[in-house]
Design a protein around this motif. Structure first.
Motif, PDB file in Angstrom:
ATOM      1  N   VAL A  95       0.878  -1.096   0.035  1.00 19.48           N
ATOM      2  CA  VAL A  95       0.001   0.093   0.135  1.00 19.48           C
ATOM      3  C   VAL A  95       0.911   1.113   0.072  1.00 19.48           C
ATOM      4  CG1 VAL A  95      -1.789   1.363   1.280  1.00 19.48           C
ATOM      5  CG2 VAL A  95      -1.949  -1.095   1.264  1.00 19.48           C
ATOM      6  N   ILE A  96       0.836   1.999  -0.945  1.00 18.59           N
ATOM      7  CA  ILE A  96       1.798   3.401  -1.008  1.00 18.59           C
ATOM      8  C   ILE A  96       0.781   4.211  -2.042  1.00 18.59           C
ATOM      9  CG2 ILE A  96       2.725   2.273  -3.136  1.00 18.59           C
ATOM     10  CD1 ILE A  96       5.340   4.214  -2.256  1.00 18.59           C
ATOM     11  N   ARG A  97       0.724   5.359  -1.558  1.00 18.56           N
ATOM     12  CA  ARG A  97       0.103   6.645  -2.013  1.00 18.56           C
ATOM     13  C   ARG A  97       0.707   6.996  -3.457  1.00 18.56           C
ATOM     14  NH1 ARG A  97      -5.306   6.796  -0.982  1.00 18.56           N
ATOM     15  NH2 ARG A  97      -5.608   7.105   1.245  1.00 18.56           N
ATOM     16  N   ALA A  98      -0.185   7.369  -4.282  1.00 16.45           N
ATOM     17  CA  ALA A  98       0.461   7.454  -5.565  1.00 16.45           C
ATOM     18  C   ALA A  98       1.349   8.721  -5.647  1.00 16.45           C
ATOM     19  CB  ALA A  98      -0.745   8.368  -6.633  1.00 16.45           C
ATOM     20  N   GLU A  99       1.230   9.775  -4.716  1.00 15.75           N
ATOM     21  CA  GLU A  99       2.393  10.790  -4.801  1.00 15.75           C
ATOM     22  C   GLU A  99       3.728  10.494  -4.029  1.00 15.75           C
ATOM     23  OE1 GLU A  99      -0.541  11.376  -1.070  1.00 15.75           O
ATOM     24  OE2 GLU A  99      -0.523  10.883  -3.198  1.00 15.75           O
ATOM     25  N   ASP A 100       3.717   9.173  -3.462  1.00 14.78           N
ATOM     26  CA  ASP A 100       4.986   8.503  -2.950  1.00 14.78           C
ATOM     27  C   ASP A 100       5.498   7.653  -3.901  1.00 14.78           C
ATOM     28  OD1 ASP A 100       4.772  10.033  -0.322  1.00 14.78           O
ATOM     29  OD2 ASP A 100       3.298   8.594   0.040  1.00 14.78           O
ATOM     30  N   ILE A 101       4.839   7.235  -4.789  1.00 10.68           N
ATOM     31  CA  ILE A 101       5.494   6.091  -5.784  1.00 10.68           C
ATOM     32  C   ILE A 101       6.734   6.700  -6.567  1.00 10.68           C
ATOM     33  CG2 ILE A 101       5.118   4.950  -8.025  1.00 10.68           C
ATOM     34  CD1 ILE A 101       1.991   4.442  -7.028  1.00 10.68           C
ATOM     35  N   PRO A 102       6.745   8.036  -7.065  1.00  9.63           N
ATOM     36  CA  PRO A 102       8.054   8.321  -7.827  1.00  9.63           C
ATOM     37  C   PRO A 102       9.133   8.233  -7.036  1.00  9.63           C
ATOM     38  CG  PRO A 102       6.289   9.885  -8.341  1.00  9.63           C
ATOM     39  CD  PRO A 102       5.699   8.995  -6.895  1.00  9.63           C
ATOM     40  N   ASN A 103       9.099   8.254  -5.646  1.00 10.79           N
ATOM     41  CA  ASN A 103      10.382   8.307  -4.907  1.00 10.79           C
ATOM     42  C   ASN A 103      10.949   6.795  -5.043  1.00 10.79           C
ATOM     43  OD1 ASN A 103      10.056  11.103  -4.206  1.00 10.79           O
ATOM     44  ND2 ASN A 103       8.844  10.443  -2.285  1.00 10.79           N
ATOM     45  N   ILE A 104      10.269   5.822  -4.708  1.00 11.09           N
ATOM     46  CA  ILE A 104      10.555   4.529  -4.697  1.00 11.09           C
ATOM     47  C   ILE A 104      11.185   3.972  -6.069  1.00 11.09           C
ATOM     48  CG2 ILE A 104       8.549   3.344  -4.700  1.00 11.09           C
ATOM     49  CD1 ILE A 104       9.703   1.344  -2.783  1.00 11.09           C
ATOM     50  N   ILE A 105      10.551   4.477  -7.204  1.00  9.13           N
ATOM     51  CA  ILE A 105      10.863   3.994  -8.516  1.00  9.13           C
ATOM     52  C   ILE A 105      12.155   4.686  -9.073  1.00  9.13           C
ATOM     53  CG2 ILE A 105      10.206   3.884 -10.806  1.00  9.13           C
ATOM     54  CD1 ILE A 105       7.465   3.458 -10.042  1.00  9.13           C
ATOM     55  N   SER A 106      12.282   6.006  -8.744  1.00  7.37           N
ATOM     56  CA  SER A 106      13.177   6.874  -9.370  1.00  7.37           C
ATOM     57  C   SER A 106      14.685   6.297  -8.463  1.00  7.37           C
ATOM     58  CB  SER A 106      13.238   8.263  -9.318  1.00  7.37           C
ATOM     59  OG  SER A 106      12.815   8.701  -7.896  1.00  7.37           O
ATOM     60  N   ASP A 107      14.431   5.937  -7.382  1.00  8.72           N
ATOM     61  CA  ASP A 107      15.570   5.577  -6.306  1.00  8.72           C
ATOM     62  C   ASP A 107      16.102   3.994  -6.671  1.00  8.72           C
ATOM     63  OD1 ASP A 107      17.384   6.328  -4.480  1.00  8.72           O
ATOM     64  OD2 ASP A 107      16.298   5.378  -2.597  1.00  8.72           O
ATOM     65  N   ARG A 108      15.308   3.269  -7.361  1.00  3.71           N
ATOM     66  CA  ARG A 108      15.506   2.037  -7.967  1.00  3.71           C
ATOM     67  C   ARG A 108      15.334   1.273  -6.472  1.00  3.71           C
ATOM     68  NH1 ARG A 108      17.750   2.023 -13.072  1.00  3.71           N
ATOM     69  NH2 ARG A 108      18.490  -0.207 -13.043  1.00  3.71           N
ATOM     70  N   PHE A 109      14.479   1.585  -5.698  1.00  2.52           N
ATOM     71  CA  PHE A 109      14.034   0.592  -4.478  1.00  2.52           C
ATOM     72  C   PHE A 109      15.425   0.303  -3.651  1.00  2.52           C
ATOM     73  CE2 PHE A 109      11.587  -0.696  -8.281  1.00  2.52           C
ATOM     74  CZ  PHE A 109      10.372  -0.435  -7.975  1.00  2.52           C
ATOM     75  N   ARG A 110      16.424   1.201  -3.693  1.00  3.19           N
ATOM     76  CA  ARG A 110      17.559   0.691  -2.943  1.00  3.19           C
ATOM     77  C   ARG A 110      17.583   0.854  -1.620  1.00  3.19           C
ATOM     78  NH1 ARG A 110      19.507   4.422  -6.807  1.00  3.19           N
ATOM     79  NH2 ARG A 110      20.906   3.538  -8.494  1.00  3.19           N
TER      80      ARG A 110
END
Length: 275
Positions: A95-110
């Motif tokens: 469960v993750i809000r849409a506005e927080d999705i870019p952070n984890i993707i652009s960080d490559r889940f590191r």
């Protein structure tokens, strides 16, 4: 081991061994849900599974639909309606809000699932492990699964103790390292893919947020993709005309009729409400 939450508790009846527990779970349950799965969490095992992903992608000729959340609804409906998702994907059961999705993707889940960022949170009235770094709930994890879980009778909810986090973490971490690698491989592949996102409440997501999600996907090398949002209720932000959308009502079935999901994936209103 005195005072440790992981001490083995032995139950003895007339000198005869009966059962053992670790952190409140029968040791047989821990064996099945953790110890027996550790061999699949090594670097070699994860890399072998990612090599298999490469083979699957290279053989794929159909369009692929990947859920971006916000919760398990989109993945559940697509998977159970027969839409091609290439199996399990990273955001399927989080469960993750849409506005927080870019952070984890652009960080490559590191930085996901670092112990220092994990705590017991609550989602839909039940205990859930929360990663504060990416603002994501690992809602269906850190429990044995298959209906075996602790239950707080007083609070009438599922219970996860703080000691359960490091106990289950190796297996959860191994699973999500694989899913993160798979997510990036699919993003980079030339196969046509549609990223599907449904706001938890079924409302439209702002165009600015969708722009940020799309930019994050591009930043990790995603190619040949479109972004689609599923909308159930119209009392949210204006529906972006820049991105595709599926209008699926929530009548009789949570998240909408599976037949509706399948119909959209097969081309309903293609060229009109989505590309």
């Amino acid at each position: 081991m005195i005072g440790s939450p992981y001490k083995i508790i032995r139950h003895i009846d007339r000198g005869r061994f009966i059962a053992q527990e670790i952190s409140g779970y029968n040791i047989d349950i821990i064996e099945q849900s953790i110890f027996s799965r550790l061999s699949s969490c090594t670097a070699d095992a994860i890399n072998r599974k990612l090599e298999a992903v490469d083979q699957t992608i290279s053989a794929e000729t159909n369009e692929v639909f990947i859920s971006l959340g916000e919760n398990c609804g989109a993945a559940f409906q697509m998977r159970n309606s027969g839409i091609n998702t290439l199996g399990a994907n990273f955001f399927d059961n989080t469960v993750i809000r849409a506005e927080d999705i870019p952070n984890i993707i652009s960080d490559r889940f590191r930085s996901m699932l670092s112990l220092i960022n994990l705590s017991i949170g609550s989602w839909e009235g039940h205990d859930s492990v929360y990663d504060d770094f990416y603002k994501i709930f690992f809602h269906h994890y850190f429990i044995p699964g298959h209906g075996v879980e602790k239950y707080n009778e007083k609070m009438n909810c599922r219970q996860i103790d703080k000691e359960d986090i490091p106990l289950f973490l190796p297996v959860v971490r191994g699973q999500f390292e694989y899913l993160a690698g798979k997510f990036i491989k699919i993003a980079n592949a030339q196969i046509k893919k549609y990223y599907v996102i449904r706001n938890v409440e079924g409302r439209a997501i702002s165009e600015a947020t969708l722009d940020r999600i799309s930019a994050a996907l591009t930043s990790i090398g995603a190619v040949n993709y479109d972004l689609i949002q599923v909308i159930t209720y119209l009392d949210g932000p204006p529906i972006s005309k820049k991105y595709g959308h599926w209008s699926i009502l929530e009548e009789g079935e949570r998240w909408g009729d599976k037949a509706e999901w399948l119909a959209y994936s097969q081309g309903r209103e293609r060229g009109n409400s989505w590309r």
